[in-house]
Design an enzyme around this catalytic site. Sequence first.
Site, PDB file in Angstrom:
ATOM      1  N   ASP A 253       1.147  -1.335  -0.105  1.00 49.51           N
ATOM      2  CA  ASP A 253       0.019  -0.148  -0.351  1.00 49.51           C
ATOM      3  C   ASP A 253       1.242   1.457  -0.496  1.00 49.51           C
ATOM      4  O   ASP A 253       0.445   2.418   0.331  1.00 49.51           O
ATOM      5  CB  ASP A 253      -0.529   0.221   1.524  1.00 49.51           C
ATOM      6  CG  ASP A 253      -2.049  -0.910   0.724  1.00 49.51           C
ATOM      7  OD1 ASP A 253      -2.783  -1.034  -0.365  1.00 49.51           O
ATOM      8  OD2 ASP A 253      -3.260  -0.580   1.821  1.00 49.51           O
TER       9      ASP A 253
ATOM     10  N   ASP B 201      -7.863  -6.932  13.448  1.00 56.99           N
ATOM     11  CA  ASP B 201      -7.301  -8.348  13.960  1.00 56.99           C
ATOM     12  C   ASP B 201      -8.712  -8.717  15.254  1.00 56.99           C
ATOM     13  O   ASP B 201      -8.719 -10.744  15.457  1.00 56.99           O
ATOM     14  CB  ASP B 201      -5.545  -8.928  14.511  1.00 56.99           C
ATOM     15  CG  ASP B 201      -5.783  -7.055  15.600  1.00 56.99           C
ATOM     16  OD1 ASP B 201      -6.277  -6.867  15.838  1.00 56.99           O
ATOM     17  OD2 ASP B 201      -4.147  -7.416  15.632  1.00 56.99           O
TER      18      ASP B 201
END
Length: 668
Positions: A243, A396
Amino acid sequence: MSRQPNEEFQEWWNKQRANSNDDNLFPLTIEISSPNVDQKEHTRTRSARQLSWIYLLKFQQIANSIAFLTNRFVSIVRTANRRIVTSNSSPPKSDSRLYRVIKLFLTVSVILLVFELIAYFKGWHFSPPTVESGYVYANWIEIRANYLAPPLQSLTNMCIVLFLIQSVDRIVLVFGCFWIKFRRLKPKAEIEYGENDVNVEDYPMVLIQIPMCNEREVYQQSIAAVCIQDWPKERMLVQILDDSDDLGVQGLIKAEVQKWQQRGVHIVYRHRLIRTGYKAGNLRSAMSCDYVKNYEFVAIFDADFQPTPDFLKNTIPYFKGHDDVALVQTRWAFVNKDENLLTRLQNINLAFHFEVEQQVNGWFINFFGFNGTAGVWRIKALEECGGWLERTTVEDMDVAVRAHLCGWKFIYVNDVKCLCELPESYEAYKKQQHRWHSGPMQLFRLCFSDILRSKVSWFKKANLIFLFFLLRKLILPFYSFTLFCIILPLTMFLPEAQLPAWVVCYVPGLMSVLNILPAPQSFPFIVPYLLFENTMSVTKFHAMISGLFQLGSSYEWIVTKKSGRSSEADLVAMVENESEPLLEKKSTVSRSSSESGLAELSKLEMTKKMGKRKRNRLYRKELALAFILLTASVRSLLSAQGIHFYFLLFQGFTFLVVGLDLIGEQVS
C-alpha cells in the site's frame, strides 16, 4: 592464710620437664624473639601502604563516578533545554481537550501549594487559625472536610475496588500459567511434516500474505524470510500486499519480488489504486482474488516479522484432525529487546501477554485476541465470519471475536516464535499504544449486541463482555490514570480523603513482580517498569475515551516506524545458503540475482541516509502531569507522608523524562 600447693600439678610439670629436650626448648625461645618482631613491623608497614593505595583507588573511582553523573546530568539538562527552545510542534486538536483539563488541574495544584506553604510557615498547621490570623484558611479546611473530601473518597474507594478486581484477575492468570507449566500442558498436533515426506499432495495449499506500507527499512528481510519456507513451492503462494504511496519504495519492493520469482518462488506483487481501510482493506482486497479459493490456509506476517524456515511445518499440523480450529497463533520474539530502556520495558509487557494471557486463555477458554500477525487462519473460517472489516483500527481483534461467536476455536502455540521488531522511539510506541487501546472500545460498541444475540454459551458471553473488554480494555486504563495521576495528587491537597499506602506501593509492587515473572532477566528494571506503566496510563486512558465516545483520534492509523534491526549482510548470506535448492535456472541467474540484491541493499542504505531527518519531541500532557505530581510531592513533604512523597517524587520525574522524550531512541 597461705594457699595450699597443688601437688598433682607440680608432679605433672616435673614429669613433662624431665621428658623435654633442652635443645628443643631454646630454639622455641629464639623463634619468638626479636626477628619475629621486625617481621610484624614490616608486615604492618606494608599493609598500611596497601591500604593507602586502596583508599586512593576508591577515591578515584568515587571521583570518576561523580564526574560521570555530573556530565550525564548536565547533558540531560542541555538536551531538555534544547528541546524546549526548538520545540514548535502543536498538539492535535483531539489532544487539546485532555491537555486543557490537565493544565487547569496544574494551575489549581500550584495555587493550593502556595496556599499550603503560607499556612505552614504561619504555623496554622500546629494551632487552629484565629479569625484575625487565618480566617480564609479556616474556611478552606471546613469546605474541604465537608464538601470536597467525601466525593473524592467515594471515587477513591471505587477505584480501589476496581484495582483489586483487576489484581485478582492478574493473579488468576499467573496461577493458570503455573498450572500449565506444572502439568506440561501443550496443544498436540496429529501429524508432523518430516524431511522424508515424498508425497507432495500431503501438504495443504497455503497462502502467505505480507501487508506493508512504505516499509523501506524491513521489506527485504520479511520477503526473504517467507520465501525460504521449508514447504513445497507448488503448494505455497506469497502475496506482497503493498500500500506504499512512495514510488521509490514501490520500485524497491517490485525488484525484490522479481528477484525471488527468478529463484522459482511463487510470489506476486499487488498494489491497490484505491487504498482505503488501511490494513483491513488491504487484506480484504487480497482475499477477493479468484485463485484464493484454491488455498486452504492463509498465514499473515507484518512487514517487520521474520518467520523461521520451519514456521509452516510447526503450525499447519495443528489444523489436521481439528476441523473446528480457525486460528493457530504463535509467539513473538524481538530482535531489539535490549536496544534501550524503552524496548526492555516493552519486552516485559509483551512477554507477560504471550506467556500468560494468550497461553492461559487459549488453553482454558479456547479464545484469545488474534495478534494481527505471525498466525495461520483457516480460510473457510474467515469467510464464514464475514472476513476482514474496515470498521475499526483493530481488524485482527474484530475478526477473532466474530469467529469466536460463530463457534470456531483457537490454538496458541507458545513454543513457536517469530522474530519481529519493537518500536525504539517513544513517539512510535505512543502511537502504537493509542491504536491498540482505542480500537477495542470501538469494537465493543459495535459488537456488544452481536455478543448478546450469539448462540455461544453464557459463560463465553460473560468472558467476552466482562473480562476481555470491560476489565482488561476499559477498567485497567481508567483506574490506572484516575488513581495514580488524579486521585493521589488530590489527596495531598485534600488530606481528609486518604489513599492507603498499600494501594500506592505494596499491591502495585506485587503486580509488577507477577508481570515480570515471564521475563526474569528484566528484574533489575522492575521499578522503572512500574513507574513507566503509570506514565503510559495517560495515553491509554485518552485512547480508551476516544474509542468509547468515537472521537476523531480513535480512527487514526499511523504505521509503526521500523528501523530494520536485522543485519542485511547476514540476511543475504542466509538467503544464499537456504535458497540454492530452489533454483530452477543456471547458476549465472543466481549470481546475477545476488548481485542485484546487493545493489538494492546499497541503494537502500543511500536512501536511508538521504531520508527525512528525525528529531525528538516534547509531550505536553506528560510534562503537565509531571509538574502536578512534583507539586503534590512538595505538599506531601509538608505532611510528612513517607511512601506517598517518594512515590509522587519518582513518578513525577518519570513523567518529566517521558515528557522530554528522554526515553527510547535519541536523535541529535
